[in-house]
Design a protein around this motif. Structure first.
Motif, PDB file in Angstrom:
ATOM      1  N   SER A 123       0.823  -1.213   0.000  1.00  0.00           N
ATOM      2  CA  SER A 123       0.000   0.000   0.000  1.00  0.00           C
ATOM      3  C   SER A 123       0.856   1.261   0.000  1.00  0.00           C
ATOM      4  CB  SER A 123      -0.975  -0.015   1.179  1.00  0.00           C
ATOM      5  OG  SER A 123      -0.339   0.422   2.344  1.00  0.00           O
ATOM      6  N   VAL A 124       2.067   1.202   0.538  1.00  0.00           N
ATOM      7  CA  VAL A 124       2.889   2.405   0.552  1.00  0.00           C
ATOM      8  C   VAL A 124       3.609   2.594  -0.787  1.00  0.00           C
ATOM      9  CG1 VAL A 124       5.121   1.492   1.355  1.00  0.00           C
ATOM     10  CG2 VAL A 124       4.384   3.741   2.097  1.00  0.00           C
ATOM     11  N   ALA A 125       3.700   1.522  -1.553  1.00  0.00           N
ATOM     12  CA  ALA A 125       4.399   1.609  -2.849  1.00  0.00           C
ATOM     13  C   ALA A 125       3.614   0.816  -3.887  1.00  0.00           C
ATOM     14  CB  ALA A 125       5.822   1.066  -2.722  1.00  0.00           C
ATOM     15  N   PRO A 126       2.440   1.336  -4.259  1.00  0.00           N
ATOM     16  CA  PRO A 126       1.516   0.557  -5.093  1.00  0.00           C
ATOM     17  C   PRO A 126       2.026   0.209  -6.486  1.00  0.00           C
ATOM     18  CG  PRO A 126       0.686   2.795  -4.727  1.00  0.00           C
ATOM     19  CD  PRO A 126       1.887   2.654  -3.891  1.00  0.00           C
ATOM     20  N   ARG A 127       2.997   1.011  -6.989  1.00  0.00           N
ATOM     21  CA  ARG A 127       3.462   0.688  -8.333  1.00  0.00           C
ATOM     22  C   ARG A 127       4.639  -0.284  -8.333  1.00  0.00           C
ATOM     23  NH1 ARG A 127       3.110   6.540 -11.061  1.00  0.00           N
ATOM     24  NH2 ARG A 127       4.210   6.969  -9.120  1.00  0.00           N
ATOM     25  N   LEU A 128       5.094  -0.642  -7.119  1.00  0.00           N
ATOM     26  CA  LEU A 128       6.176  -1.603  -6.997  1.00  0.00           C
ATOM     27  C   LEU A 128       5.605  -3.009  -7.114  1.00  0.00           C
ATOM     28  CD1 LEU A 128       9.167  -1.102  -6.326  1.00  0.00           C
ATOM     29  CD2 LEU A 128       8.600  -1.317  -3.908  1.00  0.00           C
ATOM     30  N   ARG A 129       6.219  -3.840  -7.924  1.00  0.00           N
ATOM     31  CA  ARG A 129       5.763  -5.222  -8.022  1.00  0.00           C
ATOM     32  C   ARG A 129       6.532  -6.057  -7.008  1.00  0.00           C
ATOM     33  NH1 ARG A 129       6.564  -9.199 -13.075  1.00  0.00           N
ATOM     34  NH2 ARG A 129       5.914 -11.098 -12.014  1.00  0.00           N
ATOM     35  N   LEU A 130       5.783  -6.688  -6.116  1.00  0.00           N
ATOM     36  CA  LEU A 130       6.407  -7.483  -5.059  1.00  0.00           C
ATOM     37  C   LEU A 130       6.526  -8.936  -5.510  1.00  0.00           C
ATOM     38  CD1 LEU A 130       4.564  -6.070  -1.899  1.00  0.00           C
ATOM     39  CD2 LEU A 130       6.758  -5.361  -2.885  1.00  0.00           C
ATOM     40  N   VAL A 131       7.759  -9.474  -5.475  1.00  0.00           N
ATOM     41  CA  VAL A 131       7.976 -10.883  -5.800  1.00  0.00           C
ATOM     42  C   VAL A 131       8.689 -11.549  -4.620  1.00  0.00           C
ATOM     43  CG1 VAL A 131       8.074 -10.406  -8.278  1.00  0.00           C
ATOM     44  CG2 VAL A 131      10.201 -10.458  -6.927  1.00  0.00           C
ATOM     45  N   ASP A 132       8.802 -12.874  -4.703  1.00  0.00           N
ATOM     46  CA  ASP A 132       9.378 -13.640  -3.582  1.00  0.00           C
ATOM     47  C   ASP A 132      10.875 -13.840  -3.795  1.00  0.00           C
ATOM     48  OD1 ASP A 132       8.818 -16.980  -2.157  1.00  0.00           O
ATOM     49  OD2 ASP A 132       9.667 -15.152  -1.292  1.00  0.00           O
ATOM     50  N   LEU A 133      11.662 -13.417  -2.807  1.00  0.00           N
ATOM     51  CA  LEU A 133      13.101 -13.684  -2.840  1.00  0.00           C
ATOM     52  C   LEU A 133      13.372 -15.165  -2.559  1.00  0.00           C
ATOM     53  CD1 LEU A 133      15.986 -12.533  -2.990  1.00  0.00           C
ATOM     54  CD2 LEU A 133      15.859 -12.125  -0.524  1.00  0.00           C
ATOM     55  N   GLY A 134      12.410 -15.818  -1.882  1.00  0.00           N
ATOM     56  CA  GLY A 134      12.610 -17.213  -1.534  1.00  0.00           C
ATOM     57  C   GLY A 134      13.771 -17.350  -0.566  1.00  0.00           C
ATOM     58  N   GLY A 135      14.420 -18.494  -0.577  1.00  0.00           N
ATOM     59  CA  GLY A 135      15.502 -18.768   0.367  1.00  0.00           C
ATOM     60  C   GLY A 135      16.867 -18.437  -0.204  1.00  0.00           C
ATOM     61  N   ALA A 136      16.963 -17.364  -0.965  1.00  0.00           N
ATOM     62  CA  ALA A 136      18.238 -17.046  -1.634  1.00  0.00           C
ATOM     63  C   ALA A 136      19.357 -16.806  -0.620  1.00  0.00           C
ATOM     64  CB  ALA A 136      18.073 -15.835  -2.552  1.00  0.00           C
ATOM     65  N   VAL A 137      19.055 -16.100   0.461  1.00  0.00           N
ATOM     66  CA  VAL A 137      20.120 -15.816   1.427  1.00  0.00           C
ATOM     67  C   VAL A 137      20.459 -17.080   2.219  1.00  0.00           C
ATOM     68  CG1 VAL A 137      20.908 -14.302   3.265  1.00  0.00           C
ATOM     69  CG2 VAL A 137      19.259 -13.460   1.608  1.00  0.00           C
ATOM     70  N   GLU A 138      19.435 -17.843   2.593  1.00  0.00           N
ATOM     71  CA  GLU A 138      19.670 -19.118   3.293  1.00  0.00           C
ATOM     72  C   GLU A 138      20.546 -20.032   2.435  1.00  0.00           C
ATOM     73  OE1 GLU A 138      16.815 -17.561   3.214  1.00  0.00           O
ATOM     74  OE2 GLU A 138      15.962 -17.511   5.234  1.00  0.00           O
ATOM     75  N   GLN A 139      20.290 -20.019   1.134  1.00  0.00           N
ATOM     76  CA  GLN A 139      21.094 -20.830   0.217  1.00  0.00           C
ATOM     77  C   GLN A 139      22.554 -20.382   0.234  1.00  0.00           C
ATOM     78  OE1 GLN A 139      19.580 -23.240  -1.433  1.00  0.00           O
ATOM     79  NE2 GLN A 139      21.270 -23.925  -2.729  1.00  0.00           N
ATOM     80  N   GLN A 140      22.742 -19.070   0.264  1.00  0.00           N
ATOM     81  CA  GLN A 140      24.093 -18.532   0.284  1.00  0.00           C
ATOM     82  C   GLN A 140      24.804 -18.862   1.594  1.00  0.00           C
ATOM     83  OE1 GLN A 140      23.924 -14.475  -1.581  1.00  0.00           O
ATOM     84  NE2 GLN A 140      25.896 -14.193  -0.560  1.00  0.00           N
ATOM     85  N   ARG A 141      24.044 -18.950   2.642  1.00  0.00           N
ATOM     86  CA  ARG A 141      24.630 -19.208   3.962  1.00  0.00           C
ATOM     87  C   ARG A 141      25.056 -20.652   4.170  1.00  0.00           C
ATOM     88  NH1 ARG A 141      19.925 -17.352   7.692  1.00  0.00           N
ATOM     89  NH2 ARG A 141      20.972 -18.788   9.111  1.00  0.00           N
ATOM     90  N   LEU A 142      24.658 -21.541   3.263  1.00  0.00           N
ATOM     91  CA  LEU A 142      24.918 -22.975   3.432  1.00  0.00           C
ATOM     92  C   LEU A 142      26.396 -23.281   3.635  1.00  0.00           C
ATOM     93  CD1 LEU A 142      22.736 -24.921   0.843  1.00  0.00           C
ATOM     94  CD2 LEU A 142      22.930 -25.394   3.270  1.00  0.00           C
ATOM     95  N   ILE A 143      27.206 -22.825   2.678  1.00  0.00           N
ATOM     96  CA  ILE A 143      28.635 -23.132   2.723  1.00  0.00           C
ATOM     97  C   ILE A 143      29.340 -22.042   3.516  1.00  0.00           C
ATOM     98  CG2 ILE A 143      30.729 -23.401   1.349  1.00  0.00           C
ATOM     99  CD1 ILE A 143      29.010 -24.587  -0.854  1.00  0.00           C
ATOM    100  N   LYS A 144      30.027 -22.459   4.598  1.00  0.00           N
ATOM    101  CA  LYS A 144      30.631 -21.485   5.495  1.00  0.00           C
ATOM    102  C   LYS A 144      32.066 -21.178   5.074  1.00  0.00           C
ATOM    103  CE  LYS A 144      26.909 -22.071   8.067  1.00  0.00           C
ATOM    104  NZ  LYS A 144      25.669 -22.622   7.438  1.00  0.00           N
ATOM    105  N   ASP A 145      32.485 -19.925   5.248  1.00  0.00           N
ATOM    106  CA  ASP A 145      33.876 -19.569   4.965  1.00  0.00           C
ATOM    107  C   ASP A 145      34.743 -19.876   6.187  1.00  0.00           C
ATOM    108  OD1 ASP A 145      33.101 -16.032   5.229  1.00  0.00           O
ATOM    109  OD2 ASP A 145      33.707 -17.424   6.808  1.00  0.00           O
ATOM    110  N   ASP A 146      36.044 -19.633   6.061  1.00  0.00           N
ATOM    111  CA  ASP A 146      36.978 -19.998   7.129  1.00  0.00           C
ATOM    112  C   ASP A 146      36.661 -19.322   8.445  1.00  0.00           C
ATOM    113  OD1 ASP A 146      39.936 -20.141   4.956  1.00  0.00           O
ATOM    114  OD2 ASP A 146      38.326 -21.587   5.380  1.00  0.00           O
ATOM    115  N   GLU A 147      36.264 -18.046   8.383  1.00  0.00           N
ATOM    116  CA  GLU A 147      35.976 -17.336   9.634  1.00  0.00           C
ATOM    117  C   GLU A 147      34.742 -17.894  10.318  1.00  0.00           C
ATOM    118  OE1 GLU A 147      37.854 -12.933   8.727  1.00  0.00           O
ATOM    119  OE2 GLU A 147      35.757 -13.149   9.364  1.00  0.00           O
ATOM    120  N   GLU A 148      33.762 -18.263   9.535  1.00  0.00           N
ATOM    121  CA  GLU A 148      32.547 -18.821  10.130  1.00  0.00           C
ATOM    122  C   GLU A 148      32.864 -20.151  10.811  1.00  0.00           C
ATOM    123  OE1 GLU A 148      30.267 -18.435   6.263  1.00  0.00           O
ATOM    124  OE2 GLU A 148      28.735 -17.690   7.645  1.00  0.00           O
ATOM    125  N   ILE A 149      33.668 -20.975  10.127  1.00  0.00           N
ATOM    126  CA  ILE A 149      34.007 -22.277  10.715  1.00  0.00           C
ATOM    127  C   ILE A 149      34.877 -22.079  11.954  1.00  0.00           C
ATOM    128  CG2 ILE A 149      35.260 -24.423  10.303  1.00  0.00           C
ATOM    129  CD1 ILE A 149      34.101 -24.393   7.477  1.00  0.00           C
TER     130      ILE A 149
END
Lengths: 373, 373
Positions: A123-149
């Motif tokens: 309602s605040v941005a009626p001309r914006l088309r809202l779509v689903d990002l889905g689990g894109a960030v969760e997917q990116q988070r799957l494989i951990k880098d050295d600092e995370e491990i």
């Protein structure tokens, strides 16, 4: 530090551009763990906007404690925008900003935003088309880098230390609740930010339950005692579960049950090979329990990923799609609970590694031998 | 006990029938506190369906620990339906059930359901018209009955006891974290289910912050020490906040600041009269702080309702619509934080009562006199 986060945001943008539905797509991240992953901080109620104009903005509520817990240091790569009033919704403000900076499409986290908030955005941005990002960030988070491990290793070390100290203390006569509080105190003493999740201590007929809230039940001679705890360190959460026998010697049924669960857990651990299907890990453990007549006991899944959240992708369950990759940390946590008697649960956090590198890296190294305490 | 819950569900049905949009309307409650209010229990992920056919059904995931923590006792008034698989969504199953039992319209909690779950409901029952239930259950929860207030009284008593014991112990040299853990242990020792929310202990320059996560900072002579804690008892949560001075005598600036916050909090408490606008309570306290030059310090609101959730309606804020009713429990929790120096926060839980009944009933009775510890 901010380079890591900038790189993660760039990678997310690239993935979204590759999947773009047309028009200039902006991305709105609202889930706290995902915001932390992409910026290094997670102020309450914040929203992160990756604008179609290439600018990244973290929108937050006003915070009287403007300090180290608060916003990231101002940087060219990440603009911080504080809402004027404490009753606003940063996600709604982000949608407005996206519309005002040329976005035609806004990808949002439909698995996180409520219907009410989604309507407010629309309602605040009626001309914006809202779509689903889905689990894109969760997917990116799957494989951990050295600092995370590295953070997970420290979390596991703290967890092992806290558990180890408890095992040297007197347990008989103490309540589940007090032992759980004791464990959490020791986690903090050893440097944890806090517990990764509510600590579970289950004795006697409670033992072996997958998610038991500690009660005032006291530990008694002859009990199985199963504990599950984990430290949170630098935002990263690990998990360990162990089952002990209280007293001088376990009963035969206890030894037999323990051996079955141990074998199931070992089968699960040994299935952690890059390229293996996630469902195959579950199957490996489930088959061992099935063969011993405990097929029903396993529950929904054998384990799950860990990271900024204690339960994240991948799910190691019978219906899981997907395969394991190297550098993915997961739990393997089968158990059997016999109503009225108790049971066994054995739970480790491991990092999937190629066989050439020695196979899965075990983070939680407390012995899995059945101890009589 | 189940009579109370049946009566609450009946009242909700009546309100929805009065607002019905046509067709036979069913109601789906998904928020845990609301489910607990209407059934007496809140299994993880459960969904409550008030069917158009007059039948109430609680849909849950399978639970290996079928025991006192689990489902309500079977009763004619509430049917329990356990999903076969642990990966299902009880809300989706509820929508299917509603469609199969003659509902044309399903009212859902749009402020709780995510967009993804809402889409799943719509796709499994495409002919069902989904409408918003809004805050109907939250509205019903506003005015507490005698049993609810009794539970809050006990929660407050436990909270006062835990705090009182801490004040008798040595504080100097102990960290915020340890004091917080100590308080939570004492809450449980005195009979709480657990803490109502994460305990806040803030010393020195942290003191007076509204929501401070305890750190390793140690209490020192001359500090302001502000604590905020609460017990959870029978599901009901209360809240107390007090500020102390560490050492033999407070400094002048500390006495002056304390007096201002005390006066603001008293003004807020004295505004708790049935029929008064919620925003007027906020204004009463805010004016006192304004007059002393601390108008900016107050933050979003002076207080909020408490009950099954620690932050519920009504919100006592400048923009709040609505008026106070008798038997509504609220907090009054103003404070002033001076960055780099610290500050004062004073916080009570009270039940709104008519002046003829003695005015607001103070639940948290620990002294508000400035103590030097």
């Amino acid at each position: 530090m901010s380079e890591v986060h900038l790189a993660r945001r760039s990678r997310l943008r690239d993935r979204c551009a590759a999947n773009a539905v047309g028009g200039s797509t902006a991305v709105l991240v609202s889930s706290p763990a995902n915001i932390r992953y992409l910026t290094g901080c997670a102020p309450r109620g914040a929203a992160l906007l990756l604008g179609a104009d290439g600018r990244d903005t973290l929108l937050t509520l006003p915070d009287p404690a403007a300090g180290p817990q608060g916003l990231p240091e101002p940087a060219d790569e990440l603009r911080a925008l504080i809402l004027p009033g404490a009753d606003g919704d940063p996600a709604v403000a982000a949608a407005e900003l996206a519309a005002n900076t040329g976005s035609g499409v806004l990808a949002v986290e439909e698995h996180h935003l409520t219907v009410a908030r989604h309507r407010a955005l629309a309602s605040v941005a009626p001309r914006l088309r809202l779509v689903d990002l889905g689990g894109a960030v969760e997917q990116q988070r799957l494989i951990k880098d050295d600092e995370e491990i590295a953070a997970l290793r420290i979390a596991a070390e703290i967890t092992d230390q806290a558990l180890g100290e408890l095992l040297e203390s007197i347990l008989v006569g103490r309540t589940e609740r007090h032992l759980a509080l004791e464990l959490e105190r020791r986690l903090i003493d050893h440097g944890a930010d806090g517990p990764a999740f509510p600590t579970s201590v289950a004795t006697g007929r409670h033992s072996g339950l997958p998610a038991h809230t500690p009660t005032d039940r006291r530990v008694e001679e002859g009990d199985f005692l199963s504990v599950r705890l984990g430290a949170r360190y630098g935002g990263y959460r690990c998990q360990i579960g162990r089952t002990f026998v209280i007293g001088t010697a376990p009963a035969d049924w206890q030894v037999n049950l323990y051996n079955v669960v141990f074998a199931a857990q070992r089968a699960g651990r040994e299935a952690l090979v890059p390229g293996t299907e996630c469902r195959a890990v579950d199957r490996a453990a489930r088959q061992v329990l099935d063969a011993a007549g405990y097929g029903e006991a396993l529950g929904a899944r054998i384990g799950h990923g860990v990271g900024l959240e204690i339960g994240e992708d991948p799910r190691l369950s019978p219906a899981a799609m997907g395969k394991l990759d190297a550098c993915v940390p997961v739990t393997v946590e089968p158990g059997v609970h016999l109503p009225g008697r108790g049971g066994v649960r054995i739970d480790d956090t491991l990092v999937v590694r190629p066989p050439a590198d020695g196979g899965p890296e075990l983070l939680t190294i407390t012995t899995k031998e059945l101890l009589a305490l």
